[in-house]
Design an enzyme around this catalytic site. Structure first.
Site, PDB file in Angstrom:
ATOM      1  N   LYS A 260       0.853  -1.191   0.000  1.00  0.00           N
ATOM      2  CA  LYS A 260       0.000   0.000   0.000  1.00  0.00           C
ATOM      3  C   LYS A 260       0.886   1.237   0.000  1.00  0.00           C
ATOM      4  O   LYS A 260       1.712   1.415   0.892  1.00  0.00           O
ATOM      5  CB  LYS A 260      -0.915   0.009   1.229  1.00  0.00           C
ATOM      6  CG  LYS A 260      -1.707   1.319   1.408  1.00  0.00           C
ATOM      7  CD  LYS A 260      -2.658   1.281   2.611  1.00  0.00           C
ATOM      8  CE  LYS A 260      -3.313   2.640   2.844  1.00  0.00           C
ATOM      9  NZ  LYS A 260      -4.212   2.649   4.039  1.00  0.00           N
ATOM     10  N   ASP A 265      -2.733  10.244   3.234  1.00  0.00           N
ATOM     11  CA  ASP A 265      -4.132   9.834   3.394  1.00  0.00           C
ATOM     12  C   ASP A 265      -4.887  10.871   4.209  1.00  0.00           C
ATOM     13  O   ASP A 265      -4.873  10.857   5.437  1.00  0.00           O
ATOM     14  CB  ASP A 265      -4.203   8.458   4.079  1.00  0.00           C
ATOM     15  CG  ASP A 265      -5.641   7.968   4.203  1.00  0.00           C
ATOM     16  OD1 ASP A 265      -6.528   8.562   3.552  1.00  0.00           O
ATOM     17  OD2 ASP A 265      -5.864   6.978   4.936  1.00  0.00           O
ATOM     18  N   LYS A 272     -10.547  12.883   7.330  1.00  0.00           N
ATOM     19  CA  LYS A 272     -10.137  12.560   8.702  1.00  0.00           C
ATOM     20  C   LYS A 272     -10.140  13.830   9.551  1.00  0.00           C
ATOM     21  O   LYS A 272      -9.893  14.916   9.035  1.00  0.00           O
ATOM     22  CB  LYS A 272      -8.703  12.010   8.699  1.00  0.00           C
ATOM     23  CG  LYS A 272      -8.538  10.622   8.132  1.00  0.00           C
ATOM     24  CD  LYS A 272      -7.065  10.197   8.211  1.00  0.00           C
ATOM     25  CE  LYS A 272      -6.836   8.832   7.585  1.00  0.00           C
ATOM     26  NZ  LYS A 272      -7.513   7.735   8.285  1.00  0.00           N
ATOM     27  N   ASP A 283       1.467   6.493   5.276  1.00  0.00           N
ATOM     28  CA  ASP A 283       0.528   5.517   4.720  1.00  0.00           C
ATOM     29  C   ASP A 283       1.073   4.800   3.472  1.00  0.00           C
ATOM     30  O   ASP A 283       0.361   4.036   2.835  1.00  0.00           O
ATOM     31  CB  ASP A 283      -0.806   6.220   4.412  1.00  0.00           C
ATOM     32  CG  ASP A 283      -2.010   5.320   4.630  1.00  0.00           C
ATOM     33  OD1 ASP A 283      -1.868   4.273   5.288  1.00  0.00           O
ATOM     34  OD2 ASP A 283      -3.093   5.661   4.117  1.00  0.00           O
ATOM     35  N   ASP A 342     -12.250   6.936   3.004  1.00  0.00           N
ATOM     36  CA  ASP A 342     -11.085   6.742   3.871  1.00  0.00           C
ATOM     37  C   ASP A 342     -10.681   5.262   3.954  1.00  0.00           C
ATOM     38  O   ASP A 342      -9.624   4.933   4.477  1.00  0.00           O
ATOM     39  CB  ASP A 342     -11.382   7.300   5.271  1.00  0.00           C
ATOM     40  CG  ASP A 342     -10.126   7.547   6.088  1.00  0.00           C
ATOM     41  OD1 ASP A 342      -9.017   7.494   5.496  1.00  0.00           O
ATOM     42  OD2 ASP A 342     -10.248   7.785   7.294  1.00  0.00           O
ATOM     43  N   GLU A 344      -9.453   3.530   1.659  1.00  0.00           N
ATOM     44  CA  GLU A 344      -8.885   3.604   0.307  1.00  0.00           C
ATOM     45  C   GLU A 344      -7.790   2.561   0.068  1.00  0.00           C
ATOM     46  O   GLU A 344      -7.547   2.156  -1.063  1.00  0.00           O
ATOM     47  CB  GLU A 344      -8.311   5.009   0.052  1.00  0.00           C
ATOM     48  CG  GLU A 344      -6.894   5.269   0.572  1.00  0.00           C
ATOM     49  CD  GLU A 344      -6.737   5.176   2.086  1.00  0.00           C
ATOM     50  OE1 GLU A 344      -7.761   5.259   2.792  1.00  0.00           O
ATOM     51  OE2 GLU A 344      -5.610   4.990   2.577  1.00  0.00           O
ATOM     52  N   ARG A 346      -7.562  -0.605   0.731  1.00  0.00           N
ATOM     53  CA  ARG A 346      -8.033  -1.868   0.165  1.00  0.00           C
ATOM     54  C   ARG A 346      -8.359  -1.731  -1.323  1.00  0.00           C
ATOM     55  O   ARG A 346      -8.276  -2.700  -2.075  1.00  0.00           O
ATOM     56  CB  ARG A 346      -9.232  -2.382   0.974  1.00  0.00           C
ATOM     57  CG  ARG A 346     -10.400  -1.435   1.018  1.00  0.00           C
ATOM     58  CD  ARG A 346     -11.368  -1.743   2.171  1.00  0.00           C
ATOM     59  NE  ARG A 346     -10.834  -1.312   3.476  1.00  0.00           N
ATOM     60  CZ  ARG A 346     -11.461  -1.507   4.638  1.00  0.00           C
ATOM     61  NH1 ARG A 346     -12.613  -2.154   4.678  1.00  0.00           N
ATOM     62  NH2 ARG A 346     -10.921  -1.089   5.766  1.00  0.00           N
TER      63      ARG A 346
HETATM   64  N1  BES Z   1      -4.422   4.692   6.602  1.00  0.00           N
HETATM   65  C1  BES Z   1      -5.571   4.411   7.390  1.00  0.00           C
HETATM   66  C2  BES Z   1      -5.296   3.439   8.529  1.00  0.00           C
HETATM   67  C3  BES Z   1      -4.404   3.938   9.634  1.00  0.00           C
HETATM   68  C4  BES Z   1      -4.949   4.518  10.764  1.00  0.00           C
HETATM   69  C5  BES Z   1      -3.041   3.752   9.576  1.00  0.00           C
HETATM   70  C6  BES Z   1      -4.133   4.948  11.793  1.00  0.00           C
HETATM   71  C7  BES Z   1      -2.214   4.183  10.600  1.00  0.00           C
HETATM   72  C8  BES Z   1      -2.755   4.774  11.707  1.00  0.00           C
HETATM   73  C9  BES Z   1      -6.655   3.797   6.512  1.00  0.00           C
HETATM   74  O1  BES Z   1      -6.668   4.213   5.189  1.00  0.00           O
HETATM   75  C10 BES Z   1      -7.964   4.174   7.091  1.00  0.00           C
HETATM   76  O2  BES Z   1      -8.259   5.327   7.108  1.00  0.00           O
HETATM   77  N2  BES Z   1      -8.724   3.179   7.534  1.00  0.00           N
HETATM   78  C11 BES Z   1     -10.007   3.398   8.107  1.00  0.00           C
HETATM   79  C12 BES Z   1     -10.943   2.360   7.573  1.00  0.00           C
HETATM   80  C13 BES Z   1     -12.374   2.579   7.956  1.00  0.00           C
HETATM   81  C14 BES Z   1     -12.917   3.803   7.261  1.00  0.00           C
HETATM   82  C15 BES Z   1     -13.162   1.360   7.582  1.00  0.00           C
HETATM   83  C16 BES Z   1      -9.855   3.264   9.627  1.00  0.00           C
HETATM   84  O3  BES Z   1      -9.134   2.374  10.073  1.00  0.00           O
HETATM   85  O4  BES Z   1     -10.447   4.068  10.332  1.00  0.00           O
HETATM   86 ZN    ZN Z   2      -4.878   4.829   4.430  1.00  0.00          ZN
HETATM   87 MN    MN Z   3      -7.753   5.978   4.907  1.00  0.00          MN
END
Ligand code: BES
Ligand code: ZN
Ligand code: MN
Length: 489
Positions: A260, A265, A272, A283, A342, A344, A346
């Site tokens: 990834k 992000d 966010k 990220d 968010d 993204e 996947r």
């Molecule tokens: N890049 C984030 C995940 C992340 C969060 C990495 C904190 C490092 C520290 C990812 O893209 C994300 O935003 N995931 C969301 C998914 C949700 C919307 C289903 C999350 O984990 O909140």
């Molecule tokens: Zn992310």
């Molecule tokens: Mn994200």
């Protein structure tokens, strides 16, 4: 990175700025680990000084004291290993060596008189020492006193053994790879956008046998990479898919690695909160780990074909950004309803996994800072691994030898239903509880029958706390050592 060489010299006669010995916590205060390393009078000086100063020998503690001519080095440093009895585990050795080189900055040379009796111990001390000697200097030189040592000498009776020399060479390759990942992760996202990352990949492979192919935004549209296109379309800086290949003459197996690479992000339109964005330059840590693992595999000439896929995009909100409720078509034809922009990672990984599996590798492994749920489940230092049973177990075993913490997690089939969409084959979000596993189940839809593991390194990729062992603040380079150990196994 400093130079590291092995020496047979007695610690007392080693011409270095600082001589490092290990101390353990014990009931009587501290115990010197290799106590024949120091002359008798210095030994008793050390124990009384440590008692007077309250040194406990706890892990990460480093105490410097003058040697007043008792040995060649003007300064002696005591590095704590905690409540340990010999023999120390390899990871305790790595951390002790790294804690020393990380904290003993502003000196030219360091001598390590740590336990290094066999090749595996030499390897651990060398690797830890080089991993600890890191500074990120892209935007500011390491100030006076903050620069890592330039020369490290490791004292071992094995100094003339070829296996020990090879272990040091491997440690240097591994550390260079980990440092390379840290540099990319620490780089500000204004400088590291998808095309810049692709250029960095090209530059890093120059002069090596690694082949690079870059798909730009037009090629991504033409190739049906709907996830990369959709995630990248909100940014003025378009997405890229970078393929890096190490292909030895007669490979025993072929492994695909998919990373990834979200260079920033913001969350996109599902934006966010400010706090949640602070660390999001990290990220792309998965893609960075894939790039440097392939480079290291080539440098070590591993007899495995390794194909790395870097899924690069910047996730930004704008008038051209994808909307919650948009439906996209991933490479291979699966349609996905994007309910949260968010989620993204996947989407870009799905394209990368499909492309990787089209080439029919024996195994595919993806690595990603994928979910906040990983941090909730395992904290900031333990990564998760999901996937098919054998690959998942192989990753756990590789992590154990490498000294990284990866914990096996399930893919419960009952959670799959939460990914159903009213309008498309899949939705990109599902049940909130077990969010890390839901993300894993989403990815599983794109690997077909290829043996697969998914590594979620969301927390461990970026150290927002304080430095420890060989791990600095900021980008950690996690994953490289586990992936390399997996390829070696
Ligand atoms: N890049 C984030 C995940 C992340 C969060 C990495 C904190 C490092 C520290 C990812 O893209 C994300 O935003 N995931 C969301 C998914 C949700 C919307 C289903 C999350 O984990 O909140
Ligand atoms: Zn992310
Ligand atoms: Mn994200």
């Amino acid at each position: 990175m400093p130079s590291l060489s092995l020496t047979l010299k007695h610690p007392a006669r080693l011409a270095v700025d600082v001589l490092v010995v290990a101390v353990a916590s014990s009931s009587s205060g501290i115990t010197l680990l290799d106590d024949d390393a120091l002359p008798k009078e210095l030994r008793s000086q050390v124990t009384s000084a440590a008692r007077a100063l309250g040194l406990t020998g706890e892990a990460d503690a480093v105490l410097r004291m003058p040697t007043s001519g008792a040995v060649s080095a003007p300064v002696l440093a005591l590095v704590g290993v905690g409540e340990q009895v010999a023999p120390l585990s390899h990871e305790v050795l790595r951390r002790a060596a790294g804690a020393a080189t990380r904290q003993l900055t502003g000196v030219g040379s360091i001598g390590l008189a740590l336990p290094a009796h066999d090749t595996a111990e030499v390897a651990a001390v060398a690797e830890g020492a080089l991993l600890g000697a890191y500074a990120f200097t892209r935007y500011r030189e390491a100030k006076d006193g903050a620069a890592p040592a330039e020369r490290i000498e490791l004292i071992t009776a094995r100094a003339r053994d070829n296996t020990a020399k090879r272990a040091v060479e491997r440690a240097a390759v591994v550390a260079a790879a980990v440092h390379g990942v840290r540099d990319l992760v620490n780089t500000a996202p204004i400088d590291l956008f998808p095309a810049a990352f692709a250029d960095a990949a090209r530059a890093a492979t120059r002069g090596t046998k690694v082949k690079v192919t870059v798909l730009d935004e037009k090629a991504l549209v033409a190739g049906g990479y709907g996830g990369l296109v959709a995630v990248g379309q909100g940014s003025s800086r378009p997405p890229r898919l970078v393929k890096v290949v190490w292909s030895p003459a007669r490979p025993s197996r072929s492994v695909a690695l998919v990373g990834k690479g979200i260079t920033f992000d913001s969350g996109g339109l599902s934006i966010k909160p400010a706090k949640g964005m602070e660390a999001m330059k990290s990220d792309m840590a998965g893609a960075a780990a894939v790039l440097h693992t392939v480079l290291a595999a080539a440098a070590l000439e591993l007899p495995v074909k390794v194909t790395g896929w870097l899924c690069l995009a910047e996730n930004m909100p704008s008038g051209t950004a994808q909307r919650p409720s948009d439906v996209i078509t991933q490479r291979g034809g699966t349609t996905v309803e994007v309910l949260n922009t968010d989620a993204e990672g996947r989407l870009v990984l799905a394209d990368g996994l499909v492309a990787a599996c089209e080439e029919k590798p024996d195994t595919v492994v993806d690595i990603a800072t994928l979910t906040g749920a990983q941090l909730v489940a395992l904290g900031a230092r333990v990564s998760a691994v999901m996937g098919t049973d054998e690959v998942r177990a192989a990753v756990v075993a590789a992590a154990d030898t490498a000294g990284e913490q990866f914990w096996p997690m399930p893919l419960p089939s009952e959670l799959r239903a939460s990914l159903k969409s009213q309008v498309a084959d899949l939705a990109n979000i599902g049940e909130r509880f077990g969010g890390m596993l839901v993300a894993g189940l989403f990815l599983r839809e794109f690997v077909g029958s290829t043996p697969w593991a998914h590594l979620d390194i969301a927390g461990p990729a970026f150290n927002e706390g304080s430095a420890h062992g060989y791990t600095p603040v900021g980008g950690t380079g996690v994953g490289v050592r586990t992936l390399l150990a997996l390829l070696e196994s």
